[in-house]
Design a protein around this motif. Structure first.
Motif, PDB file in Angstrom:
ATOM      1  N   GLN A 122       0.826  -1.205   0.000  1.00  0.00           N
ATOM      2  CA  GLN A 122       0.000   0.000   0.000  1.00  0.00           C
ATOM      3  C   GLN A 122       0.860   1.255   0.000  1.00  0.00           C
ATOM      4  N   VAL A 123       1.977   1.211   0.704  1.00  0.00           N
ATOM      5  CA  VAL A 123       2.884   2.368   0.744  1.00  0.00           C
ATOM      6  C   VAL A 123       3.420   2.661  -0.650  1.00  0.00           C
ATOM      7  N   ALA A 124       3.914   1.632  -1.315  1.00  0.00           N
ATOM      8  CA  ALA A 124       4.576   1.826  -2.605  1.00  0.00           C
ATOM      9  C   ALA A 124       3.599   2.093  -3.738  1.00  0.00           C
ATOM     10  N   TYR A 125       2.469   1.397  -3.743  1.00  0.00           N
ATOM     11  CA  TYR A 125       1.568   1.450  -4.895  1.00  0.00           C
ATOM     12  C   TYR A 125       0.347   2.346  -4.676  1.00  0.00           C
ATOM     13  N   ASP A 126      -0.054   2.553  -3.424  1.00  0.00           N
ATOM     14  CA  ASP A 126      -1.292   3.284  -3.173  1.00  0.00           C
ATOM     15  C   ASP A 126      -1.115   4.571  -2.389  1.00  0.00           C
ATOM     16  N   GLY A 127       0.124   4.904  -2.009  1.00  0.00           N
ATOM     17  CA  GLY A 127       0.369   6.190  -1.357  1.00  0.00           C
ATOM     18  C   GLY A 127       0.161   6.203   0.134  1.00  0.00           C
ATOM     19  N   LEU A 128       0.002   5.046   0.778  1.00  0.00           N
ATOM     20  CA  LEU A 128      -0.114   5.034   2.232  1.00  0.00           C
ATOM     21  C   LEU A 128       1.152   5.626   2.843  1.00  0.00           C
ATOM     22  N   ASN A 129       0.976   6.464   3.850  1.00  0.00           N
ATOM     23  CA  ASN A 129       2.124   7.072   4.505  1.00  0.00           C
ATOM     24  C   ASN A 129       3.000   5.986   5.131  1.00  0.00           C
ATOM     25  N   SER A 130       4.295   6.068   4.878  1.00  0.00           N
ATOM     26  CA  SER A 130       5.200   5.013   5.336  1.00  0.00           C
ATOM     27  C   SER A 130       5.274   4.937   6.853  1.00  0.00           C
ATOM     28  N   ALA A 131       5.021   6.051   7.554  1.00  0.00           N
ATOM     29  CA  ALA A 131       5.025   6.011   9.016  1.00  0.00           C
ATOM     30  C   ALA A 131       3.891   5.147   9.544  1.00  0.00           C
ATOM     31  N   VAL A 132       2.752   5.152   8.851  1.00  0.00           N
ATOM     32  CA  VAL A 132       1.632   4.293   9.243  1.00  0.00           C
ATOM     33  C   VAL A 132       2.040   2.833   9.128  1.00  0.00           C
TER      34      VAL A 132
ATOM     35  N   HIS B 150       7.366 -16.913  -5.519  1.00  0.00           N
ATOM     36  CA  HIS B 150       7.727 -15.593  -6.011  1.00  0.00           C
ATOM     37  C   HIS B 150       6.607 -15.032  -6.893  1.00  0.00           C
ATOM     38  N   ALA B 151       6.045 -13.906  -6.453  1.00  0.00           N
ATOM     39  CA  ALA B 151       5.046 -13.206  -7.264  1.00  0.00           C
ATOM     40  C   ALA B 151       5.672 -11.897  -7.737  1.00  0.00           C
ATOM     41  N   ILE B 152       5.758 -11.699  -9.058  1.00  0.00           N
ATOM     42  CA  ILE B 152       6.468 -10.555  -9.629  1.00  0.00           C
ATOM     43  C   ILE B 152       5.496  -9.672 -10.389  1.00  0.00           C
ATOM     44  N   LYS B 153       5.633  -8.366 -10.178  1.00  0.00           N
ATOM     45  CA  LYS B 153       4.860  -7.385 -10.946  1.00  0.00           C
ATOM     46  C   LYS B 153       5.759  -6.198 -11.251  1.00  0.00           C
ATOM     47  N   VAL B 154       5.254  -5.257 -11.993  1.00  0.00           N
ATOM     48  CA  VAL B 154       6.032  -4.063 -12.333  1.00  0.00           C
ATOM     49  C   VAL B 154       6.315  -3.266 -11.058  1.00  0.00           C
ATOM     50  N   PRO B 155       7.541  -2.785 -10.849  1.00  0.00           N
ATOM     51  CA  PRO B 155       7.842  -1.975  -9.659  1.00  0.00           C
ATOM     52  C   PRO B 155       6.924  -0.764  -9.557  1.00  0.00           C
ATOM     53  N   ALA B 156       6.680  -0.334  -8.341  1.00  0.00           N
ATOM     54  CA  ALA B 156       5.800   0.818  -8.111  1.00  0.00           C
ATOM     55  C   ALA B 156       6.357   2.037  -8.839  1.00  0.00           C
ATOM     56  N   PRO B 157       5.609   2.602  -9.785  1.00  0.00           N
ATOM     57  CA  PRO B 157       6.122   3.713 -10.603  1.00  0.00           C
ATOM     58  C   PRO B 157       6.394   4.958  -9.764  1.00  0.00           C
TER      59      PRO B 157
END
Length: 983
Positions: A269-279, A510-517
């Protein structure tokens, strides 16, 4: 409690409670009916399986009815044993291991013994009828087990007539119809006087023997009063200890797996959806503390067997090659008829799922660092690490290449982490020629180096790993690497790999997807630090710089150069720590005597740039410290309270449009209402309200601590964080959610009720565990009057309203109810898969949430504090707000001075005691409401300088706040693909 979410700890608790009830109730019976018992009264709380069976049969004979809670406790511990037994049966089938077979035989012995005791008590009858029973909610577990304890033993008084017949619990013909039920709950029943028809000689002899037996048994029974609850347990031979340990390690590893996969979803969620990393870091901190708390409670029973290696050696039987293939998962799938059944079994990757890869990386790093203790890998390690490419295409890389890429990253990152802490000591040894035995240095946050701030967010972990790395070469540190160390390291590494599109699924691996843009781990840290000047979004550094200048101007205005000096120094020290060690490290520029960063070829700041976890944890601690520092400053300068009191008066008198301006109405009528007004904002008598809050004319100049007192406080604290506890403030005592959790090391169970804010999800979780009392006549349910319940009621809520709120908390139904449990899994988990750790209270009346759901509930509270919600204390830039207070006063002062306002002249040109605090004096004169022109000018300035609430928060926007409440899941579930029963 968190312990209730672990199979073994729940088993321990339920076993203690069950044995306690059986031992104490049987003691009462034996004491009262000695001829009926085949054994003496138990005096130490320890029983064997055979004794448990005989005591259960004795109780069943004489006590009716047996409380439902007791049967449910029996069922709970039997199910826990069966779960572990089934787990190892699967392993035996796959591995044909005679040692595992021996353990399985022991488990079977325990299960059979417990089942026989359960049946002896009447459990088979209860089980057959329980679906039609409605008394579950009528029993409180603690009341059943502990209420009126020893009351059945109180009948040994010398005042009791020795010739009386013993009470007949069964039959009770012609007697009190409530006697049986009273006895079952440990309540003394009424005696019946019957004359003896025995001859006098025999009767006299019987009396003498009986009296002696009563005195002896009475003394024994009362010894139980000194036996602590923790001592009540079932023991057998050594095989019982072995099977208990197997249960313990199985439940711990299962819990670690479940939490790891959930946290992968949170960091996604942090990388792909913008959740604050402190949360995300705070959710991770709670999960780490769950593992830490679990291991400490489990291994108190098994001293010397608490290391991670011992745990894994036990569960894999010491042979990793044989272990692969012994463990499977079996998802529940819906068939054509709409029911659920287990699908085929899938073999899991033992090294990955049991954290063995992460452990090996950590162990190899520590042993390699010990070789020289100079912060540089040995030649053999360098050869294996080679070059690390942060932009490796993981989708095109082979599985082996991905594993090597992750291992290289992990060891390089650990080298940089330890070198940052190590650097201070190296400099002391090099520059000051100090002799410091590295292996004896205390690297913890309470150690001697705490004042040399070099890291934010993970000081405990960093201190533990640095201690291990600094031991002399050849030191065996395997016993010192505990499960929570390995778990935390894995979470840190996962936070990075997930952002690069690589996660681990139970079924697919291993589940692989495109890195968080466009994602950068430092995204939220940079925003907090620097903001966006183009959008007038000042970060913490600019805000402190501006406020420092304004405080210096204030000192000049009062003719006191030392005025505000303590608070200026405090803020500057905080800013320097942030600049030097948050998001960036001096280590990247090179420290004397230290090798360069292991990531120098790509980014010398790789310690931070390549670790979302470190950035999130560091940001969390920075938010906590900045809030504490701001509250300390706010508590000791007059501007915040003065501005908000003035704003309230102007608003209530109708001098402000729309009833008020931001942000002052937000503070005055929101979460700082008590701090500023000590109650509701006044609608009249504004000066009196102000005087009541801050003191009269003779004491106003003593409102704030003098410089000597503040300096003394600073000298008596070990670190900056010790000085910033809001509870010692006079006005601004409100703690942020981050401060509340940090104070208890992220263990929600340790937070006192009075520290839990309302409303919050944690408060609802706590109330859901509060004792409920049901009126047997009206059926009305009320709550025990705890601090939280009282506070909810003070807000106008009734018991039924509060209970209704708690009913919204997601909970997993009892897996022993197959259809309900499977339907729950169908509704809540993708592909209808389930994981077996979500179980309710043994009492059945207050269902526990599963661990992933529990963390998701707490996540919403962290978001409310950090991002936006009902209580967003940590999202607010209080230094910028205080600067606004100064600017607002400055403009008011300029306008009043320009027009020769008499109120201004009294406050700023007078020479009385009051005018030692000029802005405080102006506030007092204005609140007296004697100068309409002054109030009009003030209102104009307030209207002119109003700002949007968003101008005062750290973040560019409140991203993700409404979309992050659902459980964190990867593409197809918390485990990467789905959630499954571990076998």
């Amino acid at each position: 409690m968190m312990a209730d979410r672990n199979t073994y700890l729940r088993y321990k608790r339920d076993q203690r409670h069950l044995v306690y009830w059986i031992v104490n109730n049987s003691a009462g019976i034996i004491h009262k009916l000695p001829s009926e018992a085949s054994t003496a009264i138990n005096t130490n709380g320890v029983v064997s399986l055979a004794t448990l069976q005989s005591l259960s049969a004795l109780i069943a004979k004489h006590l009716r009815p047996i409380p439902t809670t007791i049967f449910r406790l029996f069922e709970s511990i039997i199910d826990a044993r069966k779960e572990t037994h089934d787990f190892f049966l699967k392993i035996t089938a796959a591995a044909k291991d005679p040692e595992i077979q021996k353990s399985n035989d022991s488990h079977k012995h325990w299960i059979d013994g417990l089942t026989q005791a359960f049946h002896a008590l009447g459990g088979d009858i209860w089980k057959a009828e329980k679906s039609s029973r409605s008394d579950v909610l009528d029993e409180d577990e603690d009341e059943v087990i502990f209420a009126n304890k020893f009351s059945t033993l109180s009948l040994d008084s010398e005042t009791a007539a020795e010739g009386e017949e013993d009470i007949a619990v069964e039959g009770n013909e012609g007697g009190d119809t409530n006697t049986a039920s009273q006895a079952s709950l440990g309540i003394p029943a009424k005696k019946t006087n019957r004359k003896s028809h025995k001859n006098k000689k025999t009767d006299k002899k019987a009396k003498k023997t009986k009296s002696a037996r009563k005195r002896a048994d009475g003394a024994d029974s009362h010894k139980l009063q000194d036996v602590p609850l923790e001592s009540y347990r079932i023991i057998e031979d050594d095989s019982g200890t072995v099977t208990d340990y197997l249960m313990a390690v199985y439940s711990l590893v299962q819990q670690m797996m479940e939490l790891r996969h959930h946290l992968q979803g949170v960091w996604r969620q942090v990388a792909y959806d913008g959740l604050n990393s402190a949360v995300a870091a705070n959710v991770s901190n709670v999960a780490i503390e769950i593992i830490k708390d679990t291991q400490s409670q489990i291994f108190v029973d098994f001293p010397g067997h608490d290391s991670f290696e011992t745990v894994v050696q036990t569960i894999t039987r010491g042979n990793l090659d044989k272990a692969q293939g012994m463990f499977q998962v079996s998802p529940l799938q819906q068939n054509a008829s709409g029911t659920f059944e287990e699908s085929r079994q899938y073999e899991i990757n033992v090294k990955e799922e049991f954290f063995l890869n992460g452990y090996q990386d950590l162990f190899d790093f520590v042993t390699d660092f010990q070789q020289t203790r100079r912060g540089k890998p040995t030649k053999s390690m360098l050869k294996s690490l080679q070059y690390w490419n942060p932009n490796l295409n993981l989708a095109k890389a082979s599985r082996q290449e991905r594993m090597k890429w992750r291992r290289t990253y992990t060891i390089n990152w650990l080298y940089d982490l330890v070198n940052v802490l190590f650097g201070v000591v190296v400099q002391r040894r090099t520059n000051k020629k100090q002799t410091i035995p590295l292996e004896r240095v205390d690297w913890s946050r309470n150690g001697p180096w705490i004042k040399h701030r070099v890291l934010f967010g993970i000081n405990d972990f960093a201190g533990d790993i640095t201690y291990l790395a600094m031991q002399k070469a050849g030191t065996d540190i395997r016993a010192k690497i505990l499960p929570h160390h390995v778990f935390q390291l894995q979470c840190m590494v996962d936070s990075m790999t997930v952002s690069r599109g690589w996660s681990i699924g139970v079924l697919v691996g291993h589940a692989i997807k495109v890195p968080a843009p466009g994602f950068r781990p430092r995204r939220d840290v940079d925003t907090f630090m620097d903001g966006d000047i183009k959008r007038k979004k000042f970060g913490i550094c600019q805000s402190i710089g501006i406020l420092k200048q304004l405080l210096e101007r204030d000192a000049m205005m009062h003719g006191d150069p030392k005025r505000n000096a303590f608070f200026k120094d405090l803020m500057v020290e905080l800013r320097e720590d942030f600049v030097n060690w948050l998001g960036e490290s001096k280590y990247q520029s090179g420290l004397g005597g230290m090798p360069p960063s292991r990531f120098s070829e790509t980014n010398s700041n790789g310690l931070w740039e390549y670790s979302p976890f470190l950035c999130g944890a560091g940001l969390s601690e920075a938010l906590e410290l900045s809030y504490g520092a701001a509250m300390l400053v706010w508590d000791n300068v007059p501007e915040p309270i003065c501005v908000i009191h003035l704003h309230n008066m102007l608003a209530k008198k109708g001098l402000l449009k729309r009833g008020g301006v931001r942000p002052w109405n937000t503070f005055g009528e929101g979460y700082f209402q008590d701090a500023i007004f000590n109650g509701k904002p006044p609608t009249s008598n504004f000066l009196q309200a102000f005087e009541n809050r801050v003191g009269g004319a003779t004491s106003r100049r003593e409102i704030f601590r003098n410089r000597a007192q503040m300096a003394q406080m600073a000298r008596n604290t070990k670190s900056l964080s010790d000085l910033l506890d809001p509870s010692v403030n006079r006005f601004f005592k409100l703690k942020s959610m981050l401060e509340v959790y940090k104070a208890v090391n992220w263990n929600p169970d340790r937070i006192p009720d009075e520290e839990i804010p309302t409303p919050s999800m944690l408060s609802l979780l706590r109330i859901a565990e509060t004792k409920q009392i049901k009126d047997r006549v009206t059926g009305e349910v009320t709550l025990e009057e705890t601090d939280l319940v009282k506070r909810f009621k003070a807000q106008g809520m009734k018991d039924k309203d509060i209970i209704e709120l708690t009913s919204k908390i997601p909970a997993a139904p009892d897996p022993s109810e197959p259809e309900a449990y499977k339907q729950h899994m169908k509704d809540t988990m993708p592909e209808g898969c389930s994981f077996g750790s979500a179980t309710p209270f043994a009492g059945g009346s207050r269902a526990k949430t599963s661990l992933p759901t529990y963390l998701t509930i707490l996540q919403s509270d962290f978001m409310s504090d950090i991002c936006w919600g009902l209580r967003p204390l940590s999202t607010y830039n209080y230094f910028k707000t205080l600067a606004h207070c100064h600017l607002l006063f400055s403009e008011i002062e300029d306008k009043l001075k320009a027009c020769g306002n008499p109120t201004w002249a009294m406050a700023y040109e007078g020479n009385s005691i009051v005018t030692k605090q000029k802005r405080l004096s102006l506030t007092v004169f204005a609140l007296a409401e004697e100068d309409p022109d002054c109030l009009k000018i003030m209102a104009e300035v307030f209207e002119k300088q109003q700002c949007a609430f968003m101008d005062y928060i750290y973040w560019d926007d409140l991203i993700g706040s409404k979309d992050m409440i659902s459980p964190a899941q990867d593409d197809q579930g918390p485990f990467g693909t789905d959630t499954c029963n571990l076998m």
